[in-house]
Design an enzyme around this catalytic site. Structure first.
Site, PDB file in Angstrom:
ATOM      1  N   ASP A 241       0.820  -1.216   0.000  1.00 15.96           N
ATOM      2  CA  ASP A 241       0.000   0.000   0.000  1.00 15.96           C
ATOM      3  C   ASP A 241       0.852   1.264   0.000  1.00 15.96           C
ATOM      4  O   ASP A 241       0.714   2.134   0.864  1.00 15.96           O
ATOM      5  CB  ASP A 241      -0.974  -0.040   1.187  1.00 15.96           C
ATOM      6  CG  ASP A 241      -1.922  -1.228   1.085  1.00 15.96           C
ATOM      7  OD1 ASP A 241      -2.263  -1.617  -0.047  1.00 15.96           O
ATOM      8  OD2 ASP A 241      -2.313  -1.774   2.127  1.00 15.96           O
TER       9      ASP A 241
ATOM     10  N   THR B 281      -2.036  -4.948  -4.692  1.00 15.04           N
ATOM     11  CA  THR B 281      -2.007  -3.504  -4.913  1.00 15.04           C
ATOM     12  C   THR B 281      -3.364  -2.860  -4.604  1.00 15.04           C
ATOM     13  O   THR B 281      -4.400  -3.525  -4.622  1.00 15.04           O
ATOM     14  CB  THR B 281      -1.689  -3.198  -6.394  1.00 15.04           C
ATOM     15  OG1 THR B 281      -2.609  -3.910  -7.217  1.00 15.04           O
ATOM     16  CG2 THR B 281      -0.273  -3.585  -6.753  1.00 15.04           C
TER      17      THR B 281
ATOM     18  N   ARG C  78      -9.376  -4.529  -5.678  1.00 13.01           N
ATOM     19  CA  ARG C  78     -10.332  -3.534  -6.150  1.00 13.01           C
ATOM     20  C   ARG C  78     -11.700  -3.620  -5.468  1.00 13.01           C
ATOM     21  O   ARG C  78     -12.466  -2.668  -5.483  1.00 13.01           O
ATOM     22  CB  ARG C  78     -10.462  -3.677  -7.674  1.00 13.01           C
ATOM     23  CG  ARG C  78     -11.497  -2.809  -8.365  1.00 13.01           C
ATOM     24  CD  ARG C  78     -11.196  -1.332  -8.207  1.00 13.01           C
ATOM     25  NE  ARG C  78     -12.201  -0.511  -8.852  1.00 13.01           N
ATOM     26  CZ  ARG C  78     -13.427  -0.292  -8.380  1.00 13.01           C
ATOM     27  NH1 ARG C  78     -13.807  -0.834  -7.246  1.00 13.01           N
ATOM     28  NH2 ARG C  78     -14.270   0.487  -9.036  1.00 13.01           N
ATOM     29  N   LYS C  79     -12.007  -4.792  -4.922  1.00  8.94           N
ATOM     30  CA  LYS C  79     -13.296  -4.997  -4.231  1.00  8.94           C
ATOM     31  C   LYS C  79     -14.468  -4.476  -5.066  1.00  8.94           C
ATOM     32  O   LYS C  79     -15.230  -3.599  -4.630  1.00  8.94           O
ATOM     33  CB  LYS C  79     -13.311  -4.323  -2.861  1.00  8.94           C
ATOM     34  CG  LYS C  79     -12.250  -4.836  -1.905  1.00  8.94           C
ATOM     35  CD  LYS C  79     -12.409  -4.248  -0.518  1.00  8.94           C
ATOM     36  CE  LYS C  79     -11.383  -4.745   0.454  1.00  8.94           C
ATOM     37  NZ  LYS C  79      -9.997  -4.272   0.204  1.00  8.94           N
ATOM     38  N   PHE C  80     -14.619  -5.046  -6.259  1.00 12.62           N
ATOM     39  CA  PHE C  80     -15.740  -4.644  -7.111  1.00 12.62           C
ATOM     40  C   PHE C  80     -17.047  -4.850  -6.370  1.00 12.62           C
ATOM     41  O   PHE C  80     -17.237  -5.866  -5.698  1.00 12.62           O
ATOM     42  CB  PHE C  80     -15.747  -5.484  -8.398  1.00 12.62           C
ATOM     43  CG  PHE C  80     -14.588  -5.204  -9.318  1.00 12.62           C
ATOM     44  CD1 PHE C  80     -14.515  -4.005 -10.015  1.00 12.62           C
ATOM     45  CD2 PHE C  80     -13.582  -6.140  -9.493  1.00 12.62           C
ATOM     46  CE1 PHE C  80     -13.449  -3.744 -10.880  1.00 12.62           C
ATOM     47  CE2 PHE C  80     -12.516  -5.889 -10.352  1.00 12.62           C
ATOM     48  CZ  PHE C  80     -12.451  -4.686 -11.041  1.00 12.62           C
TER      49      PHE C  80
ATOM     50  N   ASP D 293     -20.831  -3.772  -7.771  1.00 10.55           N
ATOM     51  CA  ASP D 293     -21.809  -3.024  -8.573  1.00 10.55           C
ATOM     52  C   ASP D 293     -22.558  -4.007  -9.476  1.00 10.55           C
ATOM     53  O   ASP D 293     -22.292  -5.211  -9.426  1.00 10.55           O
ATOM     54  CB  ASP D 293     -21.107  -1.932  -9.404  1.00 10.55           C
ATOM     55  CG  ASP D 293     -21.998  -0.688  -9.551  1.00 10.55           C
ATOM     56  OD1 ASP D 293     -23.208  -0.848  -9.819  1.00 10.55           O
ATOM     57  OD2 ASP D 293     -21.477   0.429  -9.398  1.00 10.55           O
ATOM     58  N   ILE D 294     -23.425  -3.492 -10.308  1.00 13.27           N
ATOM     59  CA  ILE D 294     -24.093  -4.369 -11.272  1.00 13.27           C
ATOM     60  C   ILE D 294     -23.053  -4.854 -12.292  1.00 13.27           C
ATOM     61  O   ILE D 294     -22.030  -4.183 -12.512  1.00 13.27           O
ATOM     62  CB  ILE D 294     -25.259  -3.646 -12.002  1.00 13.27           C
ATOM     63  CG1 ILE D 294     -24.766  -2.419 -12.768  1.00 13.27           C
ATOM     64  CG2 ILE D 294     -26.366  -3.284 -11.011  1.00 13.27           C
ATOM     65  CD1 ILE D 294     -25.773  -1.877 -13.781  1.00 13.27           C
ATOM     66  N   GLY D 295     -23.325  -5.994 -12.881  1.00 11.35           N
ATOM     67  CA  GLY D 295     -22.367  -6.624 -13.787  1.00 11.35           C
ATOM     68  C   GLY D 295     -21.888  -5.717 -14.908  1.00 11.35           C
ATOM     69  O   GLY D 295     -20.695  -5.662 -15.218  1.00 11.35           O
TER      70      GLY D 295
ATOM     71  N   TYR E 170      -5.949  -7.253  13.919  1.00  7.79           N
ATOM     72  CA  TYR E 170      -4.952  -8.203  13.419  1.00  7.79           C
ATOM     73  C   TYR E 170      -4.983  -9.531  14.140  1.00  7.79           C
ATOM     74  O   TYR E 170      -5.368  -9.614  15.299  1.00  7.79           O
ATOM     75  CB  TYR E 170      -3.546  -7.615  13.617  1.00  7.79           C
ATOM     76  CG  TYR E 170      -3.204  -6.456  12.706  1.00  7.79           C
ATOM     77  CD1 TYR E 170      -3.286  -6.577  11.325  1.00  7.79           C
ATOM     78  CD2 TYR E 170      -2.763  -5.247  13.236  1.00  7.79           C
ATOM     79  CE1 TYR E 170      -2.940  -5.506  10.493  1.00  7.79           C
ATOM     80  CE2 TYR E 170      -2.421  -4.176  12.417  1.00  7.79           C
ATOM     81  CZ  TYR E 170      -2.509  -4.313  11.044  1.00  7.79           C
ATOM     82  OH  TYR E 170      -2.167  -3.268  10.232  1.00  7.79           O
TER      83      TYR E 170
HETATM   84  P1  BMP Z   1      -2.283  -3.733   6.829  1.00  5.15           P
HETATM   85  O1  BMP Z   1      -1.630  -5.125   6.979  1.00  5.15           O
HETATM   86  O2  BMP Z   1      -1.289  -2.653   6.655  1.00  5.15           O
HETATM   87  O3  BMP Z   1      -3.298  -3.466   7.895  1.00  5.15           O
HETATM   88  O4  BMP Z   1      -3.066  -3.779   5.425  1.00  5.15           O
HETATM   89  C1  BMP Z   1      -4.164  -4.610   5.216  1.00  5.15           C
HETATM   90  C2  BMP Z   1      -4.533  -4.611   3.758  1.00  5.15           C
HETATM   91  O5  BMP Z   1      -5.564  -5.563   3.553  1.00  5.15           O
HETATM   92  C3  BMP Z   1      -5.059  -3.287   3.242  1.00  5.15           C
HETATM   93  O6  BMP Z   1      -4.647  -3.153   1.895  1.00  5.15           O
HETATM   94  C4  BMP Z   1      -6.567  -3.448   3.302  1.00  5.15           C
HETATM   95  O7  BMP Z   1      -7.196  -2.698   2.279  1.00  5.15           O
HETATM   96  C5  BMP Z   1      -6.736  -4.934   3.069  1.00  5.15           C
HETATM   97  N1  BMP Z   1      -7.916  -5.535   3.741  1.00  5.15           N
HETATM   98  C6  BMP Z   1      -8.056  -5.568   5.121  1.00  5.15           C
HETATM   99  O8  BMP Z   1      -7.202  -5.078   5.855  1.00  5.15           O
HETATM  100  N2  BMP Z   1      -9.185  -6.138   5.668  1.00  5.15           N
HETATM  101  C7  BMP Z   1     -10.150  -6.705   4.906  1.00  5.15           C
HETATM  102  O9  BMP Z   1     -11.123  -7.204   5.458  1.00  5.15           O
HETATM  103  C8  BMP Z   1      -9.998  -6.704   3.516  1.00  5.15           C
HETATM  104  C9  BMP Z   1      -8.884  -6.118   2.945  1.00  5.15           C
HETATM  105  O10 BMP Z   1      -8.717  -6.161   1.634  1.00  5.15           O
END
Ligand code: BMP
Length: 267
Positions: free
Chosen positions: A38, A61, A92-94, A96-98, A221
């Site tokens: 990130d 990414t 990208r976590k799309f 929306d509609i297809g 975490y």
């Molecule tokens: P970090 O380890 O620095 O906290 O980053 C976590 C990454 O995972 C970020 O890019 C975040 O967008 C992604 N993420 C997340 O943390 N939790 C989710 O539930 C889904 C994710 O994509």
């Protein structure tokens, strides 16, 4: 269960070409680490991809956070992905509609489908979103593209739980040619009744950090050990690695923790 099988075995029996490649890469590099890169400038992104690339299997990414996105960003990422042998996953976590999602996936300035091996989507809009992504992939005729479903989220108070999570698994089962697996805090296959004996969806776990419990904005975490014990296959870590004082030492530490836990699990 499938999570007790070695990645090499799972590679051998899997039908999805990109999952095969992912498992083989993991065995080859002895790593199940996905770097959540990130970074917000092309220089930093490519620098980290170059330094940490040898220790990871996937580079994740958020291409829309770059201040200076250009063709150079994509050329650099693609070059490094070949040089160090890692896959690129655009987070990208799309949702929306297809019809809209196809345009977002193929087009715009980002042209994500051109360069990202893996993308993810939520099933909030229903199964049509996966159908749309599958159609784009199949009409391009490339074998090395796949999709993950965002089945759970790590942030406090997440609503991606219960029936949403269960629907994620059920929808994944409808699109085995496209769906590689899901992003979740743990293995979830047992939530919905299994339809296929040989089913093997890959579990990617975000929110992995060795030295922190969370951040000030609700991130939560778990450790590599707890993620692996919960049935995760690939560990996604961001700040735990790239924001460490010595990121190369950190990535090696995550690599060792993840691989030791994997080895212990498969015996
Ligand atoms: P970090 O380890 O620095 O906290 O980053 C976590 C990454 O995972 C970020 O890019 C975040 O967008 C992604 N993420 C997340 O943390 N939790 C989710 O539930 C889904 C994710 O994509």
């Amino acid at each position: 269960s499938k999570s007790n099988l070695p990645f090499a075995k799972r590679a051998e029996r899997h039908k999805h070409p990109l999952v095969k490649r992912l498992f083989s890469l993991a065995e080859k590099k002895q790593s199940n680490v996905v770097l959540s890169a990130d970074l917000t400038t092309t220089k930093d992104l490519l620098n980290f991809a170059d330094k940490l690339g040898p220790h990871i299997v996937v580079l994740k990414t958020h291409i829309d956070i770059l201040d200076d996105f250009s063709q150079e960003t994509i050329e650099g990422l693609t070059r490094l992905s070949k040089q160090h042998d890692f896959l690129i996953f655009e987070d990208r976590k799309f949702v929306d509609i297809g019809n809209t999602v196809q345009k977002q996936y193929k087009g715009g300035v980002l042209k994500i489908h051109d360069w990202a091996h893996i993308v993810n989507c939520t099933v909030l809009p229903g199964p049509g979103i996966v159908q749309a992504l599958e159609q784009t992939i199949q009409s391009a005729g490339v074998a090395d593209r796949g999709v993950l479903i965002l089945a759970e989220m790590t942030s406090k108070g997440s609503l991606a739980t219960g029936s949403y999570t269960k629907a994620s698994i059920e929808i994944a089962r409808q699109y085995p040619k496209t769906i590689m697996g899901w992003v979740a805090t743990k293995e979830l296959s047992q939530l919905a009744e299994s339809e296929v004996d040989e089913e093997d969806f890959v579990v990617f776990t975000t929110g992995v950090n060795i030295s922190s419990k969370g951040d000030a904005l609700g991130q939560q975490y778990q450790t590599p050990e707890s993620a692996m014990a919960g049935g995760s296959d690939f560990l996604i870590a961001g700040r735990g690695i790239y924001a460490a004082s010595d990121p190369v030492a950190a990535v090696k530490e995550y690599q060792k923790a993840g691989w030791d836990a994997y080895k212990a699990r498969v015996g």
